[in-house]
Design a protein around this motif. Structure first.
Motif, mmCIF file in Angstrom:
data_model
loop_
_atom_site.group_PDB
_atom_site.id
_atom_site.type_symbol
_atom_site.label_atom_id
_atom_site.label_comp_id
_atom_site.label_asym_id
_atom_site.label_seq_id
_atom_site.Cartn_x
_atom_site.Cartn_y
_atom_site.Cartn_z
ATOM 1 N N GLU A 152 0.465 -1.270 0.550
ATOM 2 C CA GLU A 152 0.400 0.095 -0.257
ATOM 3 C C GLU A 152 1.010 1.177 -0.550
ATOM 4 O O GLU A 152 0.410 2.211 -0.461
ATOM 5 N N TYR A 159 2.757 3.499 -6.170
ATOM 6 C CA TYR A 159 1.559 3.420 -4.841
ATOM 7 C C TYR A 159 -0.084 3.092 -5.069
ATOM 8 O O TYR A 159 -0.522 5.158 -5.396
ATOM 9 N N PRO A 160 -0.772 2.563 -5.170
ATOM 10 C CA PRO A 160 -0.667 1.183 -4.114
ATOM 11 C C PRO A 160 0.069 0.165 -5.138
ATOM 12 O O PRO A 160 -0.841 0.391 -6.098
#
Length: 343
Positions: free
Chosen positions: A10, A59-60
């Motif tokens: 994450e 990200y994630p």
């Protein structure tokens, strides 16, 4: 359909195992691959630690760019006969239409960086969806555990193609990690007069000698060999290895850099390059020609990556696996996640 799991990072330092009700569905021109094994490398550790360069991760993300598997589903417009066949696949999601792509240099695509496992969902999962055009098919019955290392092998193949080794040359490889040991195997096939692997660690040097190097040397021993080699392939990405590679090359020699050092690494002496008339090239990723070369060498037995694997862990053990990769333990070679191992 069965549930589908994936490791989701994450943000740096935070991951969880995510379960969907069903596997992802491939779109037009895409396939869904049932992942057999996925390798973890230093760049995956960078994703987890948050040290990967800006623009080269989003990200994630589900990491995993080194993988092997079997085609499980073909999307619209894809040859249905691919289903059930073993495969590996390119990571760069090149546009295919820019000038560089049209020249076959897909790793230099000008449309911007996109890569499986960094900006697109990767193979630390039960299933992976990717464009069918990126697949490289393997023989039925191929060793899919070994084949998971064909991505780093393709990077090495790109370096060897750039280096153009000739029989009877004196060759050095700096670094005897995964890239270095694969480079030793491919370069040994060119019948060098001397093939020296350089690494500060005892076990990697021993492994290099077993994989085709005519001898192995510590960096201190290699300092006595400066100016001896027609070709030097650097794979370590340590702060001083690009400089050291140029020192090992003879005047008029060739140097190919494949390791990616952190910012602040020692620079290459421009006087040495100019006066020594060195040819210095860099490799980042692998174009289709390098993938084709690597898979052909694997098929012919010139590449034997299975021996590099030291740890095989289930998907749910991602945390343990990423710690192994960052441990610095010389006994840790290639670490694989095997989704089918915890089913």
């Amino acid at each position: 359909m069965t549930a589908a799991r994936s490791v989701l990072v994450e943000r740096p330092g935070a991951h969880r195992l995510v379960t969907a009700d069903a596997p992802p569905v491939p779109g037009p021109g895409e396939v869904r691959v049932a992942v057999h094994a996925a390798g973890i490398c230093a760049s995956d550790r960078e994703v987890y630690d948050g040290t990967r360069a800006d623009g080269y991760v989003r990200y994630p993300v589900v990491p995993g760019h080194e993988w092997s598997g079997t085609v499980a589903e073909a999307g619209p417009g894809v040859d249905a006969s691919l289903v059930g066949r073993p495969c590996v696949g390119e990571g760069f999601r090149a546009c295919g239409v820019c000038e560089r792509c049209r020249s076959g240099e897909t790793s230099l695509c000008t449309a911007g960086y996109e890569e499986t496992g960094f900006t697109r969902p990767g193979a630390f999962a039960d299933h992976l969806v990717l464009p069918a055009r990126l697949l490289h098919m393997l023989d039925d019955g191929a060793d899919l555990t070994a084949a998971a290392l064909l991505e780093p092998a393709a990077v090495v193949a790109a370096a060897v193609l750039r280096a153009a080794p000739r029989a009877g040359e004196r060759v050095a490889v700096l670094g005897a990690g995964t890239l270095g040991l694969l480079a030793v195997q491919l370069l040994a096939a060119s019948s060098p007069a001397d093939l020296v692997a350089v690494d500060p660690r005892d076990r990697p040097r021993t492994r290099a000698a077993a994989m085709g190097a005519s001898r192995a040397a510590s960096p201190e021993e290699a300092a006595e060999l400066h100016g001896r080699f027609d070709l030097v392939v650097e794979t370590a990405g340590a702060p001083g290895t690009a400089r050291d590679a140029c020192l090992l090359a003879r005047r008029g020699g060739r140097v190919v850099l494949t390791g990616l050092p952190a910012p602040g690494a020692a620079g290459i002496d421009p006087v040495l390059v100019a006066v020594g008339q060195l040819t210095v090239a860099g490799v980042f990723g692998a174009p289709p020609a390098a993938w084709a070369y690597a898979t052909r060498a694997f098929r012919l037995g010139l590449l034997r990556p299975r021996a590099l694997v030291t740890h095989r862990l289930p998907l749910a053990s991602f945390g343990e696996a990423i710690e192994l990769v960052g441990s610095g333990d010389p006994e840790v070679g290639k670490v694989l996640l095997e989704p089918r191992g915890d089913r």
